[in-house]
Scaffold this active site. Sequence first.
Site, PDB file in Angstrom:
ATOM      1  CB  SER A 176      -0.971  -0.050   1.189  1.00  0.00           C
ATOM      2  OG  SER A 176      -1.954   0.941   1.057  1.00  0.00           O
ATOM      3  CG  ASP A 272      -6.063  -1.549  -4.603  1.00  0.00           C
ATOM      4  OD1 ASP A 272      -5.132  -2.222  -4.161  1.00  0.00           O
ATOM      5  OD2 ASP A 272      -6.530  -0.546  -4.019  1.00  0.00           O
ATOM      6  CG  HIS A 339      -5.619  -2.117  -0.452  1.00  0.00           C
ATOM      7  ND1 HIS A 339      -5.017  -1.523  -1.528  1.00  0.00           N
ATOM      8  CD2 HIS A 339      -5.092  -1.515   0.651  1.00  0.00           C
ATOM      9  CE1 HIS A 339      -4.174  -0.585  -1.115  1.00  0.00           C
ATOM     10  NE2 HIS A 339      -4.200  -0.567   0.210  1.00  0.00           N
TER      11      HIS A 339
END
Length: 390
Positions: A176, A272, A339
């Site tokens: 991330s 995502d 994600h």
Amino acid sequence: MEGVNQWLPHTLIICVLTILKIQGTSEVPITIIEGALAKGAVCLDGSPPAYQFDTGFGVSVNNWLVHIQGGGWCSSVDDCRTRTYSQYGSSKKMKSTDYNFTGIMSNKPESNPNFYNWNRVVIRYCDGSSLTGDIEAVDPATNLHFRGARVFNVIMEELLGKGMKSASNALLSGSSAGGLASILHCDKFRAFFPTSTRVKCFSDAGYFAHVKDLSGEYKFEGYYDHIVTLHGSAKNLYPECTSKMKPSLCFYPQFAIPYVQTPVFILHATYDTFQVQNILATPQADPKGLFTKCKQDINACSADQIQSLQDFRSEFLDALSVVGNGASRGWFVNNCFTHGQCEYQSKWLGNPSSTLNHKAIANAVGDWFYDRSTVQMIDNQTVLPHYCTN
Ligand SMILES: *[C@@H]1O[C@H](CO)[C@@H](O)[C@H](O)[C@H]1NC(C)=O
Ligand SMILES: *[C@@H]1O[C@H](CO)[C@@H](O)[C@H](O)[C@H]1NC(C)=O
């Protein structure tokens, strides 16, 4: 004396139990770099930065995996101040159990076949700028410190001193906001090692794309403008990029990655969830809230909404195409609605719905790192958004 003697065995038992507990779970203790204070390399609240380090063993004692924790960004003083009350802005708020070593960080061969015995380090994320900030001035009214880039350097120095300088293999990884940081810092990481060290970078869920939202605008760009300005990030982005366009665009992988010299691997899900929720279907772009349910649960999407998601996938793939097809570049792009996939054991290895051509993510990343094969895979078969679960 008698009191001390009675007390000692209990301490020993507690120590042994603690060690057993740490081995039995994936808990790794936190190290705080107190010496970083003198260099002004600090978290948002001015506290020293921290990392968790699990020592390598066996044939991989000279291999180093440095993973940057994720956790979004802060784009305003209020936003950053809120972070100082949490692990994402202060080492005073960090606990070792906030970050367990699973997936790519696991020390078990059956869970993490290529990296389990490496020295594995997680950089705890406490600056809110993907480790790019560097502003000298501290406003006494807020006491906020924007020093992410210094945190990166001070942690590197610390690890080099712990043996990383003689690494045979080194991989900078991240998830991330940490996956973005691993791209933005890739060549700087490379520069810490001699040319004889094999050095590569791996980004998981860090390819935040410059793509249109549902209203046809690029509103997320404004958010990146605020982050880059607040943290003074421009001077820590790729200069070949910032000399051509405004710095906040160089905070996007698709504009930065053409200038990255070091081998990079992109792991990403086209659907995502962070990007669907925060770049595509934002409240601003969807004022009537038509996407509110769909962006949380793809089973609630209408046919039109599925089409919007597939259009988003196409735009994402266009943004990804600049990665090029050089042999040192690798990617693994599935169509999961998720994600971050490398830190979760079930996504990393052992879940058939996350694989491509029967290859698990854990094996794809290992094959690329060790140059066993080219890994450039995009799922062109199952193109609808889907959940990837066991
Ligand atoms: C890490 O593991 C501990 C002990 O099993 C657990 O209590 C904690 O919730 C885990 N942390 C996360 C972030 O999953
Ligand atoms: C999917 O298509 C792209 C673009 O044509 C190609 O580069 C890629 O190799 C394909 N993916 C797979 C898994 O075959």
